[in-house]
Scaffold this active site. Structure first.
Site, PDB file in Angstrom:
ATOM      1  N   ASP A  98       0.855  -1.401   0.042  1.00 53.20           N
ATOM      2  CA  ASP A  98      -0.052   0.109   0.045  1.00 53.20           C
ATOM      3  C   ASP A  98       0.871   1.106   0.092  1.00 53.20           C
ATOM      4  OD1 ASP A  98      -3.147   0.698   1.639  1.00 53.20           O
ATOM      5  OD2 ASP A  98      -1.992   1.850   0.192  1.00 53.20           O
TER       6      ASP A  98
HETATM    7  C1  GLC Z   1      -4.374   4.322  -0.231  1.00 53.48           C
HETATM    8  C2  GLC Z   1      -5.275   3.149  -0.121  1.00 53.48           C
HETATM    9  C3  GLC Z   1      -5.312   2.037  -1.167  1.00 53.48           C
HETATM   10  C4  GLC Z   1      -4.968   2.894  -2.557  1.00 53.48           C
HETATM   11  C5  GLC Z   1      -3.771   3.355  -2.317  1.00 53.48           C
HETATM   12  C6  GLC Z   1      -3.258   4.141  -3.679  1.00 53.48           C
HETATM   13  O1  GLC Z   1      -4.036   4.709   0.953  1.00 53.48           O
HETATM   14  O2  GLC Z   1      -5.126   2.296   1.278  1.00 53.48           O
HETATM   15  O3  GLC Z   1      -6.633   1.427  -1.186  1.00 53.48           O
HETATM   16  O4  GLC Z   1      -5.297   1.893  -3.605  1.00 53.48           O
HETATM   17  O5  GLC Z   1      -3.383   4.140  -1.111  1.00 53.48           O
HETATM   18  O6  GLC Z   1      -4.385   5.150  -3.777  1.00 53.48           O
END
Ligand code: GLC
Length: 750
Positions: A286
């Site tokens: 993430d």
């Molecule tokens: C975030 C989320 C994830 C997302 C990623 C990119 O904080 O947890 O679901 O795909 O960042 O934006």
């Protein structure tokens, strides 16, 4: 003649040439063969092609694919590559080898709007909670294909979709991004959505791996859960979703699991995902979830949004490790092969996205079809469907004159030209700009007026309760809209409707006995006013054409067929954790900067794998509305149950539409007890479309893992032999058919 792919054609020719003394063999020299083998197309399978391609990467090139940036000018110092598209992420490719950059966009509900930084909109699917309420994998495959197609048409080749965490806490601020509380239901629906996304020629993810069940303190949270409990719940949802959807990537989560960060958790990433399940794709982190280069050895393959971490761990630190440690060198090659393999399997190398026009009307019709099947009729004292004869209708509150609500955070979608309304919800810090409630351009009021032939339709915005009550008192029917906005990074404080809406509903229902409540919520809410209402409809966040879908259900144009994918509790005391862990003790800002050095343990072994309805069954609690519940404008009858046992368990039964209008029923089969005692587990479901008087035979065969227990010592599933009791019906709490079957003992590999 079957058309052969180019690589298959080469392979066949090579195979022919390998025949001894064949004419072809004399023609093809060793050199030509070597060249043919070295061409990425020579290896037929994605794995073989990836291996051949990876073998040609220079040490420098090996560094390219394993870390990327957040492709948004939010973090100071971010340099946007010239070919990057403003969006979630960008990972440079290797042009020399024809490997394109990965251009990543969020998310499960459509191509995210990133607050308009790309100045283009997209089609918003309804929330995943609504998609969960459809219980219709075919429809979700269609929805996935639609948003995957829009991502591709915008030039993206990765869509970070497939949120499949189980809803363990009804206050979780991302419940609108998840399908529900049951592993089979969530796994099947997520698998379908991912299949749809990837059918459009982009890589999908499943996320957030794993046990990421609240937003409060998500970066410092430690999910404590036993191996069996995890395998039989959250991990089973991912396992089924991965089996069915074959996502190119799995995104690990912010939180820890049993002490180790998810993105450096060898138990999760290496042993469970890659070795036990044989997952061939890659694990991406993430954004801002990587804490050291050691994550590579634990099984992480790609550091995402690296400028959000303390270091680009998979840059220089990894390069140094590779130079000095063969284990890291071998891992780096595996990391590249996995990423390449998924790019090849999703066809983003052979058939890279080409920017194209989008048919937004056609795509909005897909969002409408999903909304039609996910709206849940919770209560109806005969006031619905609204017969066109109602002479006066009061429509109250919920910005019903403006549009329909959607959820916030990285998954936020907005249409071309932006949303109908953006309501700042306050907040501080670099991500405060995310804290705004978007309403999609599909006002329920206009859709109601279009259907209420001849009736006087009055709107009252609900700001002043007494005034709204007076408006309601003067009408034949009052429809009060209530909203609960949710967003990533924040849980909701409680399950009451915010901004005094409970009092508004109470007053309107007091003033007019024909009061219909239309909820637009991220998940379950309490309903202190329930007994005073004539009907309650849960519309969740209904997407790009949500207003039309709501009106169509209210007027009977659509016979509601949604079923709850989550339990609606009657009180907090019924929950495994009546208070949200950490709510009063930690920094609850989006990036939790004030929590440095803290750890927030959350004990999920309280309920273990008994998530949601299974917890209520175990405690003998009666919820406000049960998992699988949803009313129709017709009636359905279940009959002729035949159970057969043996290696697994099959239930065969008929569903009949005994009412006067066509409708869809979600037939559900649950395990009620077995040799291990009483339990309650969904073992299968089927949505059937029936005309009045029509019957259909449904056959459900249980995946044996749903009858089994995870056996930690044996590291596998153990299905005990003996008698298994099954219930069949239209809700977890309404199972008119029951029976037993004998199932043989067996063990099942992990
Ligand atoms: C975030 C989320 C994830 C997302 C990623 C990119 O904080 O947890 O679901 O795909 O960042 O934006």
């Amino acid at each position: 003649m079957k058309s052969l792919s180019r690589s298959q054609y080469i392979l066949d020719n090579m195979r022919n040439a390998m025949q001894p003394n064949s004419h072809a063999s004399r023609r093809i020299s060793a050199v030509a063969m070597a060249v043919a083998l070295s061409s990425p197309l020579a290896a037929a399978t994605p794995d073989e092609r990836a291996k051949a391609l990876e073998a040609r990467m220079t040490p420098e090139e090996q560094q390219a694919l394993v870390h990327g940036i957040m492709a948004l000018p939010i973090v100071p110092g971010t340099v946007m590559p010239p070919d990057a598209i403003p969006g979630a992420g960008y990972v440079p490719g290797v042009p020399r080898l024809g490997i394109p950059a990965l251009k990543e966009t969020d998310a499960s509900l459509g191509v995210s709007y990133v607050s308009g930084m790309r100045k283009d909109g997209a089609t918003a699917l309804p929330s995943a909670a609504l998609m969960g309420a459809t219980w219709n994998p075919d429809l979700l495959r269609e929805g996935g294909a639609m948003i995957g197609g829009e991502a591709r048409a915008k030039g993206f080749n990765v869509l970070l979709a497939g949120g499949v965490n189980l809803v363990r806490d009804p206050r979780n601020g991302r419940n609108f991004e998840y399908f529900g509380e049951d592993p089979l239901h969530s796994g099947i629906l997520a698998g379908a959505a991912v299949t749809g996304v990837q059918s459009a020629g982009v890589i999908s993810t499943v996320k957030h791996f794993a046990v990421n069940a609240q937003e409060t303190g998500r970066q410092i949270l430690n999910s404590k859960i036993g191996e069996a409990a995890a395998r039989e719940s959250d991990l089973l949802a991912f396992e089924i979703a991965i089996e069915r959807g074959q996502p190119g990537a799995v995104m690990c989560a912010y939180n820890r699991v049993n002490g180790d960060y998810s993105c450096e958790n060898a138990e999760l990433l290496d042993r469970t995902l890659k070795r036990d399940w044989g997952y061939p794709g890659f694990v991406m982190s993430d954004w801002g979830a990587v804490h050291g280069v050691e994550a590579a050895i634990a099984g992480l393959d790609q550091q995402s949004g690296a400028q959000l971490d303390k270091q680009v761990w998979f840059g220089a630190p990894l390069k140094q490790k590779v130079a000095s440690d063969p284990a890291y060198a071998a891992r780096l090659r595996d990391m590249n092969r996995r990423i390449l393999r998924s790019m090849i399997a999703a066809n983003v190398i052979d058939n890279p996205p080409v920017k194209a026009a989008i048919d937004f009307e056609k795509n909005a019709a897909v969002a409408r079809r999903v909304a039609d099947e996910g709206i849940v009729l919770l209560r109806n004292r005969g006031v619905l469907p609204l017969v066109a004869g109602a002479r006066s209708i009061a429509v109250i509150g919920g910005y019903a004159d403006t549009g329909v609500l959607s959820g916030g955070g990285s998954s936020q979608v907005a249409e071309e030209g932006g949303p109908a309304a953006v309501i700042p919800m306050g907040g501080e810090g670099p991500f405060a700009f995310l804290r705004s409630a978007y309403f999609h351009k599909s006002p329920p009021l206009a859709a109601i007026r279009a259907r209420a032939k001849g009736a006087a339709v009055t709107f009252n915005d609900g700001s002043y309760v007494a005034d709204a009550a007076r408006t309601a008192a003067r009408a034949d029917v009052a429809i009060v809209f209530a909203t609960q906005w949710m967003m990533e990074g924040y849980d909701v404080a409680d399950l009451g409707l915010p901004n005094g809406q409970d009092a508004l509903i109470e007053a309107v229902a007091q003033a007019n006995p024909n009061t219909i409540v239309v909820l637009q919520t991220g998940g379950p809410v309490l309903m202190p006013w329930l007994d005073k209402t004539a009907a309650v409809v849960e519309a969740w966040y209904p997407g790009a054409r949500g207003g039309d879908a709501i009106a169509a259900v209210l007027f009977g144009e659509v016979n509601p067929s949604g079923k709850l994918p989550v339990t609606f509790p009657a009180s907090y005391d019924q929950l495994p954790r009546p208070r949200i862990p950490g709510w009063d003790t930690i920094d609850k800002s989006f990036d939790g900067t004030g929590n440095e050095g803290k750890l927030l343990d959350v004990d999920y072994d309280i309920e273990g794998s008994d998530v949601g309805y299974r917890w209520f069954a175990r405690k003998g609690e009666k919820p406000l509305f049960p998992f699988g519940h949803g009313l129709s404008y017709t009636d359905f009858r279940f009959g002729d149950l035949k159970l057969s046992g043996g290696n697994s368990l099959t239930a065969r039964f008929t569903v009949t539409n005994s009412g006067k209008v066509a409708g869809k029923e979600v037939a559900q089969a649950y395990l009620l007890s077995g040799p291990q005692g009483t339990t309650r587990r969904l073992i299968g479901f089927a949505k059937v479309d029936l005309k009045p008087g029509e019957s259909k035979v449904v056959t459900i065969t249980a995946d044996p893992r749903l009858l089994a227990q995870w056996d930690k010592p044996r590291h596998g599933w153990r299905l005990n032999g003996g008698r298994y009791a099954i219930g069949v019906g239209g809700s977890s709490a309404d199972l008119p058919l029951t029976g037993e079957a004998v199932v043989a003992p067996r063990t099942i590999a992990p």
